[in-house]
Design a protein around this motif. Structure first.
Motif, short mmCIF file in Angstrom:
data_model
loop_
_atom_site.label_atom_id
_atom_site.label_comp_id
_atom_site.label_asym_id
_atom_site.label_seq_id
_atom_site.Cartn_x
_atom_site.Cartn_y
_atom_site.Cartn_z
N ALA A 151 -73.78 -15.06 -58.51
CA ALA A 151 -73.26 -13.72 -58.27
C ALA A 151 -73.10 -13.49 -56.77
CB ALA A 151 -74.18 -12.67 -58.88
N TRP A 152 -74.12 -13.89 -55.98
CA TRP A 152 -74.03 -13.77 -54.52
C TRP A 152 -72.88 -14.60 -53.97
CZ3 TRP A 152 -74.30 -17.63 -50.86
CH2 TRP A 152 -74.32 -17.21 -49.51
N MET A 153 -72.74 -15.81 -54.46
CA MET A 153 -71.75 -16.75 -53.96
C MET A 153 -70.33 -16.24 -54.21
SD MET A 153 -71.34 -20.79 -54.87
CE MET A 153 -71.46 -20.42 -56.61
N TYR A 154 -70.06 -15.76 -55.41
CA TYR A 154 -68.72 -15.27 -55.72
C TYR A 154 -68.42 -13.97 -54.98
CZ TYR A 154 -67.92 -18.85 -59.25
OH TYR A 154 -67.72 -20.05 -59.87
N GLU A 155 -69.43 -13.15 -54.78
CA GLU A 155 -69.23 -11.93 -53.99
C GLU A 155 -68.84 -12.30 -52.56
OE1 GLU A 155 -71.69 -7.94 -52.51
OE2 GLU A 155 -72.56 -9.27 -54.02
N LEU A 156 -69.49 -13.32 -52.01
CA LEU A 156 -69.15 -13.79 -50.66
C LEU A 156 -67.72 -14.31 -50.62
CD1 LEU A 156 -69.86 -14.59 -47.73
CD2 LEU A 156 -70.76 -16.76 -48.66
N LEU A 157 -67.34 -15.09 -51.63
CA LEU A 157 -66.00 -15.65 -51.66
C LEU A 157 -64.94 -14.55 -51.71
CD1 LEU A 157 -64.21 -18.17 -51.75
CD2 LEU A 157 -64.42 -18.13 -54.24
N GLU B 102 -82.32 -27.34 -59.08
CA GLU B 102 -83.76 -27.15 -59.16
C GLU B 102 -84.14 -25.70 -59.46
OE1 GLU B 102 -84.99 -28.61 -55.39
OE2 GLU B 102 -84.83 -30.72 -55.95
N LEU B 103 -83.16 -24.78 -59.39
CA LEU B 103 -83.42 -23.37 -59.66
C LEU B 103 -83.53 -23.13 -61.16
CD1 LEU B 103 -80.85 -21.67 -57.22
CD2 LEU B 103 -83.26 -22.18 -56.77
N SER B 104 -84.22 -22.07 -61.52
CA SER B 104 -84.26 -21.65 -62.92
C SER B 104 -82.89 -21.11 -63.31
CB SER B 104 -85.32 -20.58 -63.13
OG SER B 104 -84.94 -19.38 -62.47
N GLU B 105 -82.66 -20.98 -64.58
CA GLU B 105 -81.36 -20.46 -65.05
C GLU B 105 -81.11 -19.05 -64.52
OE1 GLU B 105 -79.08 -19.58 -69.31
OE2 GLU B 105 -80.77 -20.99 -69.23
N GLU B 106 -82.14 -18.24 -64.49
CA GLU B 106 -82.01 -16.87 -63.98
C GLU B 106 -81.67 -16.89 -62.49
OE1 GLU B 106 -84.62 -12.72 -63.54
OE2 GLU B 106 -85.44 -14.47 -64.60
N GLN B 107 -82.36 -17.74 -61.75
CA GLN B 107 -82.08 -17.85 -60.31
C GLN B 107 -80.67 -18.35 -60.06
OE1 GLN B 107 -85.42 -20.44 -59.43
NE2 GLN B 107 -86.47 -18.82 -58.28
N GLN B 108 -80.20 -19.28 -60.87
CA GLN B 108 -78.85 -19.79 -60.73
C GLN B 108 -77.81 -18.69 -60.94
OE1 GLN B 108 -78.35 -23.14 -63.35
NE2 GLN B 108 -79.46 -24.55 -62.00
#
Length: 316
Positions: free
Chosen positions: A218-224, A207-213
């Motif tokens: 980026a946040w998710m991979y940084e966390l990983l 449901e997010l925009s492409e920019e939000q995705q």
């Protein structure tokens, strides 16, 4: 004040809720029905280092399952899409408590009271172990609904596996078979938990925009990466003494990819099932040796076999 709404399982907004509920209730189990004392002969043959690894990995797993049962699932509930989803989360929350308790059953069978005290003292104070618990818990309390789901999937499909490696390894060598039976039952639960929460994540992510995705990824991979860096330290801490570190890290990267698959993302690491120690993979795929834990309380509680986890288990 609006009228209170009764849950109607005959009018479903999402069929996945019902399918997951049925899968989880079909898999119901309790640690008290597994004959852990049958593993004492194996345990007496273990050396000091092997015993230390077993004790500490189960201490760490107890901490993470405590986090899931006390904070993790509760953090997900405010953002449910359906009433049935909350019912599924209630089931997951209870089973996470069963998981946490099951490790205490293992401790009470294999360890002395003094050893148990030492295990929990180490678990509650070790900085590397506490780092990942605090990192995930911080997201549960301050993150967005999608961030909380990512934290949950990373915990259940990735961070648990540094601990799961040990009992699966020993099972592959015909040791601690009943202890491993509990781990395989937990694995089966976590597979469903991870896929279900990952599916709910994907509904919101789409449901997010492409920019939000892109920002979110980026946040998710940084966390990983952050969690993996800490997990490398934890793996060295536990496994250097027995020489398993490199094999465990391969197993971790393989399961980090599985976590990403749960979230609808592409794998990050090059490691595949073929790279994992075949003894451990065989431990995952071996059927349960105890087919009827509940026979003493009636045939309505027959427990099915533990089946091998396939890539398809991470997809709806």
């Amino acid at each position: 004040m609006e009228n209170y709404k009764a849950i109607n399982w005959n009018n479903l907004e999402d069929q996945i809720d019902k399918a997951t509920w049925e899968k989880l209730t079909e898999q119901f189990w309790l640690d008290t029905r597994i004959p852990l004392s049958n593993d004492l002969a194996d345990w007496r043959e273990f050396g000091e280092n092997d015993r230390d690894v077993v004790a500490k990995v189960f201490g760490g797993l107890t901490l993470l399952d405590t986090l899931q049962s006390q904070d993790g699932v509760a953090a997900l509930k405010p953002d449910i899409r359906t009433q049935q989803e909350e019912a599924v989360f209630n089931n997951i929350e209870f089973m996470e408590s069963v998981h946490a308790k099951s490790y205490s059953s293992i401790f009470s069978t294999l360890n002395t009271p003094k050893e148990i005290e030492e295990i929990f003292a180490w678990t509650d104070s070790n900085e590397i172990l506490q780092y990942k618990a605090k990192k995930i818990n911080e997201i549960y309390h301050t993150g967005s609904p999608l961030q909380k789901k990512v934290a949950s999937v990373f915990l259940e499909t990735f961070l648990f596996y540094s601990g799961f490696y040990t009992p699966l390894y020993w099972l592959g060598h015909n040791k601690l078979a009943n202890v491993a039976e509990i781990i395989k039952l937990i694995l089966r639960d976590e597979s469903v938990h991870g896929t279900y929460i990952g599916y709910k994540f994907q509904l919101g992510f789409n449901e997010l925009s492409e920019e939000q995705q892109e920002e979110f990824k980026a946040w998710m991979y940084e966390l990983l990466y952050d969690l993996y860096e800490n997990e490398e330290k934890y793996t060295h801490l536990l496994y250097d003494q027995v020489g398993w570190t490199d094999d465990v890290l391969v197993f971790l990267r393989y399961n980090a990819n599985k976590a990403l698959m749960n979230l609808g993302m592409d794998p990050l690491f090059p490691d595949t099932a073929e790279d994992v120690n075949p003894v451990v993979m065989n431990g995952i795929s071996t059927s349960t040796s105890n087919h009827d834990f509940f026979s003493q309380v009636g045939n309505g509680y027959l427990l099915g076999n533990v089946e091998a986890m396939q890539d398809s288990d991470y997809e709806f």
